[in-house]
Design a protein around this motif. Structure first.
Motif, PDB file in Angstrom:
ATOM      1  N   TRP A   1       9.390  22.784  31.222  1.00 45.41           N
ATOM      2  CA  TRP A   1      10.085  21.764  30.428  1.00 45.41           C
ATOM      3  C   TRP A   1      11.077  22.338  29.419  1.00 45.41           C
ATOM      4  CZ3 TRP A   1       9.378  22.172  25.167  1.00 45.41           C
ATOM      5  CH2 TRP A   1       8.295  22.952  24.749  1.00 45.41           C
TER       6      TRP A   1
ATOM      7  N   THR B   1      14.371  23.342  31.031  1.00 45.17           N
ATOM      8  CA  THR B   1      14.889  22.352  31.989  1.00 45.17           C
ATOM      9  C   THR B   1      15.152  21.010  31.324  1.00 45.17           C
ATOM     10  OG1 THR B   1      12.695  21.497  32.589  1.00 45.17           O
ATOM     11  CG2 THR B   1      13.487  23.436  33.797  1.00 45.17           C
TER      12      THR B   1
ATOM     13  N   ALA C   1      13.093  18.705  30.797  1.00 43.73           N
ATOM     14  CA  ALA C   1      12.217  17.636  31.289  1.00 43.73           C
ATOM     15  C   ALA C   1      11.137  17.381  30.236  1.00 43.73           C
ATOM     16  CB  ALA C   1      11.573  18.046  32.610  1.00 43.73           C
TER      17      ALA C   1
ATOM     18  N   ALA D   1       8.715  17.581  34.946  1.00 45.83           N
ATOM     19  CA  ALA D   1       8.361  18.946  34.535  1.00 45.83           C
ATOM     20  C   ALA D   1       7.529  19.641  35.611  1.00 45.83           C
ATOM     21  CB  ALA D   1       7.598  18.909  33.217  1.00 45.83           C
TER      22      ALA D   1
ATOM     23  N   GLN E   1       7.752  18.956  38.850  1.00 50.10           N
ATOM     24  CA  GLN E   1       8.690  19.251  39.943  1.00 50.10           C
ATOM     25  C   GLN E   1       9.525  20.492  39.635  1.00 50.10           C
ATOM     26  OE1 GLN E   1      10.629  15.418  39.961  1.00 50.10           O
ATOM     27  NE2 GLN E   1       9.347  14.629  41.630  1.00 50.10           N
ATOM     28  N   GLU E   2       9.917  20.649  38.374  1.00 50.15           N
ATOM     29  CA  GLU E   2      10.701  21.833  37.990  1.00 50.15           C
ATOM     30  C   GLU E   2       9.865  23.103  38.131  1.00 50.15           C
ATOM     31  OE1 GLU E   2      13.808  22.126  37.394  1.00 50.15           O
ATOM     32  OE2 GLU E   2      14.406  20.015  37.192  1.00 50.15           O
TER      33      GLU E   2
ATOM     34  N   LYS F   1       9.698  23.963  41.757  1.00 49.85           N
ATOM     35  CA  LYS F   1      10.982  24.523  42.196  1.00 49.85           C
ATOM     36  C   LYS F   1      11.081  26.007  41.859  1.00 49.85           C
ATOM     37  CE  LYS F   1      13.861  20.355  41.727  1.00 49.85           C
ATOM     38  NZ  LYS F   1      14.939  19.750  40.896  1.00 49.85           N
ATOM     39  N   GLN F   2      10.521  26.378  40.706  1.00 44.75           N
ATOM     40  CA  GLN F   2      10.584  27.777  40.265  1.00 44.75           C
ATOM     41  C   GLN F   2       9.600  28.667  41.024  1.00 44.75           C
ATOM     42  OE1 GLN F   2      10.420  28.364  36.021  1.00 44.75           O
ATOM     43  NE2 GLN F   2      11.852  26.699  35.610  1.00 44.75           N
TER      44      GLN F   2
END
Length: 254
Positions: free
Chosen positions: A31, A34, A36, A43, A45-46, A49-50
């Motif tokens: 978060w 990003t 979020a 948060a 989903q981010e 993704k990482q």
């Protein structure tokens, strides 16, 4: 000759098993960098993704027994423990998301198989009985979603940890409060500890002691590069951080 080769192979496996690379857990999702909201679906989903090893999130129980994901006892000023789920829907995250239920959050995380879901069972401010009720509901939800292999539970409540273990002998459970040594955790049949940075610096032998007892080790919340390097050198299994991007960089420079 074959016996000698087998012995060397066994020693190699034993040595490398204890030297696994420290893994990243994104604290309340990814978060900070990003933008979020913390503990939001975005948060999570981010973090996925990482490609982090795990994404941590916090779970409270509402007045009407609904498990929801949020860090504080209130959701933008609405007290969770004394409010119904419907009442919490009066507020939204800045990105427009409503407060996620634990079921919604887990279902989103279970769409993939790489990033573990680190489920923090929050201590209910109304007392032990409510905390234990939320523990039972949490395990029931995890079982319903067939999520045991993807979810690990962490909790500050010792009573909740013991309750969780009495119900489920296999799910991974880690204690957060920092007041139990590795021997006590092993005797309670917990999976390991997830302790504050200050608790582990005050007890510098606990990481090695835990490893010797085959317990997992995690530290929170580590956001400075020098602290990350310190715990990597201590061969801790996991670092929980608000800065997963920085920790990824630090680990890549080893």
């Amino acid at each position: 000759m074959k016996r000698l080769a087998t012995l060397f192979l066994a020693l190699f496996i034993l040595n490398t098993a204890g030297a696994q690379e420290t893994k990243i857990i994104a604290h309340r999702g990814a978060w900070k960098n990003t933008h979020a909201p913390q503990n939001s679906i975005a948060a999570l989903q981010e973090a996925i993704k990482q490609g982090v090893w795990g994404s941590e999130f916090d779970v409270h129980m509402t007045k009407d027994g609904i498990l929801v994901v949020n860090h504080d006892n209130d959701f933008y000023g609405i007290d969770i423990a004394t409010s119904t789920y419907e009442e919490l829907l009066a507020k939204k995250h800045p990105n427009g998301e409503k407060i996620p239920t634990a079921e919604e959050y887990l279902k989103e995380g279970l769409k993939q198989k790489k990033t573990k879901l680190i489920y923090e069972l929050k201590t209910n401010r109304l007392g032990v009985e409510e905390t234990l009720k939320s523990a039972e509901l949490s395990l029931a939800l995890i079982k319903k979603l067939h999520a045991n292999k993807m979810v690990e539970i962490i909790a500050f409540s010792w009573d909740a940890c013991l309750k969780l273990r009495s119900i489920d002998k296999k799910i991974k459970i880690h204690y957060l409060n920092g007041d139990k040594n590795p021997t006590a955790l092993k005797e309670a049949k917990l999976s390991g500890f997830d302790y504050n940075i200050n608790a582990l610096k005050a007890n510098p032998t606990w990481i090695e002691e835990a490893h010797n007892k085959k317990l997992n080790t995690n530290v929170w919340t580590v956001n400075k590069q020098e602290d990350m390097q310190y715990f990597i050198q201590q061969k801790i299994n996991y670092i929980t951080t608000d800065e997963p991007e920085l920790l990824h960089t630090v680990l890549s420079q080893k």
